[in-house]
Motif scaffolding. Structure first.
Motif, PDB file in Angstrom:
ATOM      1  N   GLY A 243       0.855  -1.183   0.000  1.00 56.20           N
ATOM      2  CA  GLY A 243       0.000   0.000   0.000  1.00 56.20           C
ATOM      3  C   GLY A 243       0.887   1.227   0.000  1.00 56.20           C
ATOM      4  N   THR A 244       0.270   2.398  -0.045  1.00 54.10           N
ATOM      5  CA  THR A 244       1.051   3.626  -0.172  1.00 54.10           C
ATOM      6  C   THR A 244       1.556   4.174   1.165  1.00 54.10           C
ATOM      7  OG1 THR A 244      -0.996   4.916  -0.105  1.00 54.10           O
ATOM      8  CG2 THR A 244      -0.131   4.342  -2.283  1.00 54.10           C
ATOM      9  N   ARG A 245       0.965   3.729   2.263  1.00 52.36           N
ATOM     10  CA  ARG A 245       1.324   4.308   3.565  1.00 52.36           C
ATOM     11  C   ARG A 245       2.536   3.612   4.184  1.00 52.36           C
ATOM     12  NH1 ARG A 245      -4.927   5.108   5.817  1.00 52.36           N
ATOM     13  NH2 ARG A 245      -5.706   5.958   3.843  1.00 52.36           N
ATOM     14  N   ALA A 246       3.166   4.324   5.115  1.00 49.87           N
ATOM     15  CA  ALA A 246       4.439   3.866   5.667  1.00 49.87           C
ATOM     16  C   ALA A 246       4.338   2.526   6.397  1.00 49.87           C
ATOM     17  CB  ALA A 246       5.015   4.923   6.602  1.00 49.87           C
ATOM     18  N   ALA A 247       3.247   2.322   7.147  1.00 51.70           N
ATOM     19  CA  ALA A 247       3.127   1.098   7.942  1.00 51.70           C
ATOM     20  C   ALA A 247       1.682   0.611   7.970  1.00 51.70           C
ATOM     21  CB  ALA A 247       3.598   1.363   9.377  1.00 51.70           C
ATOM     22  N   SER A 248       1.511  -0.661   8.298  1.00 49.45           N
ATOM     23  CA  SER A 248       0.165  -1.240   8.331  1.00 49.45           C
ATOM     24  C   SER A 248      -0.708  -0.558   9.375  1.00 49.45           C
ATOM     25  CB  SER A 248       0.238  -2.740   8.617  1.00 49.45           C
ATOM     26  OG  SER A 248       0.863  -2.979   9.857  1.00 49.45           O
ATOM     27  N   THR A 249      -0.068  -0.027  10.414  1.00 44.27           N
ATOM     28  CA  THR A 249      -0.835   0.646  11.479  1.00 44.27           C
ATOM     29  C   THR A 249      -1.429   1.979  11.015  1.00 44.27           C
ATOM     30  OG1 THR A 249       1.307   1.468  12.245  1.00 44.27           O
ATOM     31  CG2 THR A 249       0.371  -0.392  13.445  1.00 44.27           C
ATOM     32  N   ASP A 250      -1.027   2.439   9.828  1.00 44.04           N
ATOM     33  CA  ASP A 250      -1.578   3.683   9.289  1.00 44.04           C
ATOM     34  C   ASP A 250      -2.936   3.474   8.613  1.00 44.04           C
ATOM     35  OD1 ASP A 250       0.669   5.055  10.128  1.00 44.04           O
ATOM     36  OD2 ASP A 250       1.728   4.763   8.230  1.00 44.04           O
ATOM     37  N   TYR A 251      -3.392   2.213   8.568  1.00 48.57           N
ATOM     38  CA  TYR A 251      -4.701   1.912   7.974  1.00 48.57           C
ATOM     39  C   TYR A 251      -5.710   1.610   9.070  1.00 48.57           C
ATOM     40  CZ  TYR A 251      -2.343   1.575   3.480  1.00 48.57           C
ATOM     41  OH  TYR A 251      -1.611   1.856   2.344  1.00 48.57           O
ATOM     42  N   ARG A 252      -6.966   2.022   8.835  1.00 53.70           N
ATOM     43  CA  ARG A 252      -8.005   1.792   9.830  1.00 53.70           C
ATOM     44  C   ARG A 252      -9.110   0.922   9.237  1.00 53.70           C
ATOM     45  NH1 ARG A 252      -7.209   7.148   9.979  1.00 53.70           N
ATOM     46  NH2 ARG A 252      -9.302   7.661   9.240  1.00 53.70           N
ATOM     47  N   SER A 253      -9.733   0.129  10.079  1.00 52.61           N
ATOM     48  CA  SER A 253     -10.754  -0.810   9.604  1.00 52.61           C
ATOM     49  C   SER A 253     -11.943  -0.097   8.972  1.00 52.61           C
ATOM     50  CB  SER A 253     -11.231  -1.711  10.747  1.00 52.61           C
ATOM     51  OG  SER A 253     -11.734  -0.927  11.810  1.00 52.61           O
ATOM     52  N   GLU A 254     -12.247   1.106   9.457  1.00 54.08           N
ATOM     53  CA  GLU A 254     -13.400   1.818   8.875  1.00 54.08           C
ATOM     54  C   GLU A 254     -13.123   2.278   7.441  1.00 54.08           C
ATOM     55  OE1 GLU A 254     -11.569   4.662  12.020  1.00 54.08           O
ATOM     56  OE2 GLU A 254     -11.967   2.521  11.781  1.00 54.08           O
ATOM     57  N   GLU A 255     -11.875   2.204   7.013  1.00 55.23           N
ATOM     58  CA  GLU A 255     -11.529   2.528   5.628  1.00 55.23           C
ATOM     59  C   GLU A 255     -11.604   1.285   4.731  1.00 55.23           C
ATOM     60  OE1 GLU A 255      -8.125   5.838   5.632  1.00 55.23           O
ATOM     61  OE2 GLU A 255      -7.563   4.073   6.791  1.00 55.23           O
ATOM     62  N   GLY A 256     -12.009   0.181   5.310  1.00 57.31           N
ATOM     63  CA  GLY A 256     -12.070  -1.052   4.530  1.00 57.31           C
ATOM     64  C   GLY A 256     -10.751  -1.799   4.533  1.00 57.31           C
ATOM     65  N   SER A 257      -9.986  -1.649   5.611  1.00 55.79           N
ATOM     66  CA  SER A 257      -8.688  -2.320   5.716  1.00 55.79           C
ATOM     67  C   SER A 257      -8.696  -3.354   6.836  1.00 55.79           C
ATOM     68  CB  SER A 257      -7.581  -1.298   6.005  1.00 55.79           C
ATOM     69  OG  SER A 257      -7.441  -0.397   4.937  1.00 55.79           O
ATOM     70  N   ASP A 258      -8.313  -4.581   6.493  1.00 57.35           N
ATOM     71  CA  ASP A 258      -8.123  -5.633   7.492  1.00 57.35           C
ATOM     72  C   ASP A 258      -6.782  -6.285   7.186  1.00 57.35           C
ATOM     73  OD1 ASP A 258      -8.092  -7.773   9.179  1.00 57.35           O
ATOM     74  OD2 ASP A 258      -9.730  -8.866   8.204  1.00 57.35           O
ATOM     75  N   LEU A 259      -5.755  -5.856   7.910  1.00 53.03           N
ATOM     76  CA  LEU A 259      -4.402  -6.340   7.622  1.00 53.03           C
ATOM     77  C   LEU A 259      -3.973  -7.461   8.559  1.00 53.03           C
ATOM     78  CD1 LEU A 259      -2.860  -2.874   6.740  1.00 53.03           C
ATOM     79  CD2 LEU A 259      -3.505  -4.697   5.182  1.00 53.03           C
ATOM     80  N   GLU A 260      -4.932  -7.972   9.321  1.00 50.64           N
ATOM     81  CA  GLU A 260      -4.672  -9.093  10.233  1.00 50.64           C
ATOM     82  C   GLU A 260      -4.074 -10.281   9.470  1.00 50.64           C
ATOM     83  OE1 GLU A 260      -4.979 -11.155  13.903  1.00 50.64           O
ATOM     84  OE2 GLU A 260      -5.798  -9.162  13.603  1.00 50.64           O
ATOM     85  N   GLY A 261      -2.901 -10.727   9.911  1.00 51.68           N
ATOM     86  CA  GLY A 261      -2.305 -11.934   9.322  1.00 51.68           C
ATOM     87  C   GLY A 261      -1.655 -11.731   7.964  1.00 51.68           C
ATOM     88  N   LEU A 262      -1.621 -10.483   7.487  1.00 54.41           N
ATOM     89  CA  LEU A 262      -0.994 -10.200   6.198  1.00 54.41           C
ATOM     90  C   LEU A 262       0.376  -9.561   6.416  1.00 54.41           C
ATOM     91  CD1 LEU A 262      -4.087  -8.562   4.406  1.00 54.41           C
ATOM     92  CD2 LEU A 262      -3.388 -10.966   4.335  1.00 54.41           C
ATOM     93  N   HIS A 263       1.293  -9.781   5.486  1.00 57.23           N
ATOM     94  CA  HIS A 263       2.616  -9.152   5.554  1.00 57.23           C
ATOM     95  C   HIS A 263       2.557  -7.861   4.741  1.00 57.23           C
ATOM     96  CE1 HIS A 263       4.115 -12.981   7.147  1.00 57.23           C
ATOM     97  NE2 HIS A 263       3.429 -13.551   6.173  1.00 57.23           N
ATOM     98  N   TYR A 264       2.777  -6.728   5.402  1.00 61.27           N
ATOM     99  CA  TYR A 264       2.609  -5.426   4.732  1.00 61.27           C
ATOM    100  C   TYR A 264       3.952  -4.821   4.335  1.00 61.27           C
ATOM    101  CZ  TYR A 264       1.431  -0.591   3.779  1.00 61.27           C
ATOM    102  OH  TYR A 264       1.301   0.629   3.166  1.00 61.27           O
ATOM    103  N   ALA A 265       3.968  -4.200   3.156  1.00 60.92           N
ATOM    104  CA  ALA A 265       5.137  -3.418   2.734  1.00 60.92           C
ATOM    105  C   ALA A 265       4.652  -2.165   2.023  1.00 60.92           C
ATOM    106  CB  ALA A 265       6.025  -4.229   1.804  1.00 60.92           C
ATOM    107  N   GLN A 266       5.379  -1.070   2.207  1.00 61.09           N
ATOM    108  CA  GLN A 266       5.012   0.173   1.522  1.00 61.09           C
ATOM    109  C   GLN A 266       5.518   0.128   0.083  1.00 61.09           C
ATOM    110  OE1 GLN A 266       6.866   3.838   2.874  1.00 61.09           O
ATOM    111  NE2 GLN A 266       5.116   5.041   2.202  1.00 61.09           N
ATOM    112  N   LEU A 267       4.644   0.501  -0.843  1.00 61.45           N
ATOM    113  CA  LEU A 267       5.033   0.622  -2.248  1.00 61.45           C
ATOM    114  C   LEU A 267       4.133   1.672  -2.883  1.00 61.45           C
ATOM    115  CD1 LEU A 267       6.635  -0.295  -4.726  1.00 61.45           C
ATOM    116  CD2 LEU A 267       4.950  -2.119  -5.072  1.00 61.45           C
TER     117      LEU A 267
END
Length: 244
Positions: free
Chosen positions: A39-63
């Motif tokens: 995703g475009t943001r620096a870290a997975s913690t920069d996403y919120r569930s109310e935005e339609g984000s569920d990063l539980e159990g996924l490996h996140y990288a900024q791109l």
């Protein structure tokens, strides 16, 4: 092994931090895959569930694909890759795509970056005889008056899917696509948050409901599986009958 069991498989969903890409990523994870998302943001913690984000159990990288050198310098956190899903996308409303700077920005992310990602991960997919799935849109099949760049880019994505399907079949890579209809995500809020527009849209959908990221994920799980072993270069429309 069940055809939809992805245990031991490695999946990357570009644009998998929210919306349709996120739904696809979570579906592969639920079937046992090790799933990486960007995703475009620096870290997975920069996403919120109310935005339609569920990063539980996924490996996140900024791109951030709007950044010229980002893909070249991107070092994947995996050694092999079985499934690549390209779900990145943007749109500019309020006639922003009629200005060349806006038109270029949308084309760059929605179309140019698809080819850039294809090239970046081609070798990994060749080694695994993997599957590539390009997420386009039903906009490829009708006009979208206020969004010329979105339309041109999604139409281009369908053509790219056809041609890469033909070109890469000889490398053992199956390339296919999904064309979502109206899916409730942050890109469609302009419609879904407007009761009048939403009502008009629902009247045109035979199933009388919006699509969900999970609806799109079903098609992705199918296309990447042995069930679709003889399907190449196709874009499956997943729209509840919207463009009929």
């Amino acid at each position: 092994m069940h055809e939809l069991d992805y245990t031991g498989k490695v999946v990357l969903v570009v644009g998998g931090s929210s919306g349709i890409g996120n739904g696809i990523a979570q579906a592969f994870r639920s079937k046992g895959a090790s799933v990486h998302v960007s995703g475009t943001r620096a870290a997975s913690t920069d996403y919120r569930s109310e935005e339609g984000s569920d990063l539980e159990g996924l490996h996140y990288a900024q791109l951030d694909l709007a950044d010229d050198g980002a893909l070249d310098s991107f070092v994947p956190a995996f050694e092999r890759l079985d499934v690549l899903v390209l779900a990145q996308g943007t749109v500019i409303y309020k006639r922003g795509e009629f200005v060349m700077s806006g038109f270029r920005k949308v084309m760059e992310i929605n179309l140019m970056s698809l080819m850039a990602c294809c090239t970046k991960f081609h070798e990994m997919l060749r080694v695994s005889s993997g599957s590539l799935i390009i997420v386009s849109s039903t906009a490829a099949y009708h006009s979208t008056k206020g969004n010329p760049a979105y339309n041109a880019s999604k139409t281009g994505a369908v053509g790219l899917t056809r041609t890469m399907g033909q070109a890469w079949a000889e490398d053992g890579i199956r390339v296919n696509g999904i064309a979502p209809g109206l899916v409730d995500s942050k890109l469609t809020r302009v419609t879904t948050n407007n009761p009048k527009r939403l009502e008009g849209a629902l009247q045109r959908i035979p199933l009388k409901r919006l699509g969900t990221p999970a609806d799109m994920a079903g098609a992705a799980l199918f296309l990447a599986s042995p069930l679709a072993s003889y399907i190449v270069g196709q874009t499956i429309v997943v729209d509840g009958g919207f463009i009929l």
